[in-house]
Design an enzyme around this catalytic site. Sequence first.
Site, PDB file in Angstrom:
ATOM      1  N   CYS A 165      -3.148 -17.832 -12.007  1.00  0.00           N
ATOM      2  CA  CYS A 165      -3.131 -17.555 -13.445  1.00  0.00           C
ATOM      3  C   CYS A 165      -2.317 -18.622 -14.197  1.00  0.00           C
ATOM      4  O   CYS A 165      -2.647 -19.801 -14.155  1.00  0.00           O
ATOM      5  CB  CYS A 165      -2.643 -16.137 -13.701  1.00  0.00           C
ATOM      6  SG  CYS A 165      -2.952 -15.575 -15.389  1.00  0.00           S
TER       7      CYS A 165
ATOM      8  N   HIS B  13      -6.869 -13.224 -10.790  1.00  0.00           N
ATOM      9  CA  HIS B  13      -5.803 -12.600  -9.998  1.00  0.00           C
ATOM     10  C   HIS B  13      -6.372 -12.107  -8.670  1.00  0.00           C
ATOM     11  O   HIS B  13      -6.915 -10.999  -8.617  1.00  0.00           O
ATOM     12  CB  HIS B  13      -5.198 -11.418 -10.765  1.00  0.00           C
ATOM     13  CG  HIS B  13      -4.334 -11.831 -11.894  1.00  0.00           C
ATOM     14  ND1 HIS B  13      -3.005 -12.135 -11.742  1.00  0.00           N
ATOM     15  CD2 HIS B  13      -4.610 -12.012 -13.209  1.00  0.00           C
ATOM     16  CE1 HIS B  13      -2.490 -12.483 -12.913  1.00  0.00           C
ATOM     17  NE2 HIS B  13      -3.440 -12.424 -13.817  1.00  0.00           N
TER      18      HIS B  13
ATOM     19  N   GLU C  89      -4.859 -10.907  -6.234  1.00  0.00           N
ATOM     20  CA  GLU C  89      -4.143  -9.691  -5.808  1.00  0.00           C
ATOM     21  C   GLU C  89      -4.654  -8.436  -6.524  1.00  0.00           C
ATOM     22  O   GLU C  89      -4.343  -7.325  -6.117  1.00  0.00           O
ATOM     23  CB  GLU C  89      -2.627  -9.868  -6.020  1.00  0.00           C
ATOM     24  CG  GLU C  89      -2.123  -9.734  -7.441  1.00  0.00           C
ATOM     25  CD  GLU C  89      -2.344 -10.949  -8.343  1.00  0.00           C
ATOM     26  OE1 GLU C  89      -1.844 -10.921  -9.483  1.00  0.00           O
ATOM     27  OE2 GLU C  89      -3.023 -11.921  -7.923  1.00  0.00           O
TER      28      GLU C  89
END
Length: 199
Positions: A83, A181, A183
Amino acid sequence: MGKLDGASVVIINYGAGNIKSIQFAFKRLGYDAVLSNNPQEIIAADKVIFPGVGEASSAMKMLKESGLDVLIPTLKQPVLGICLGMQLMCKFTEEGNTKGLNIFQTDVKRFTSDVKVPQMGWNVINDLKSDLFKGIKENEYMYLVHSYYAEQCKETIAKTDYGLNYASALKHNNFYGVQFHPEKSSFAGAKILQNFIEL
């Protein structure tokens, strides 16, 4: 250092961003990722994650205060910017008119008002290149939250369309960057983190 399966992972902890969610994502994969801003620990790691959420100029200021702006571009192991981390690895970002780490030879621009800003939610990545995307299919959905984008360049390894086609992933030598992202991107995101560990 947290070592499992022989790989040590350090997440650079410089005060910009929700790094716990990245740490948990590695935990789910079976790796104890260590949060650190200690140069020796960062240099010694097998893999380095450079996260970032928030505003570019203040994040850059925090990097400079800890000397990490000088350290990061010299790292020799695989480094993954996520990011804002990826955006700070570019030459320049319009956000706060901030000079970046100059690792990726591209600039970061703000989305125009033709699209809803920030882009928030799921969008697809395509034109995938590099082993970072091993086992990831074209047009896989990833989770994104951002108002600024990296312009296409020769280092682009994934593209996303949001009003225009921009670079949603970049690679230069041992440096990788993803705008999305991983995650927060379900199984495909976890697979990308696993691929990064295995690079």
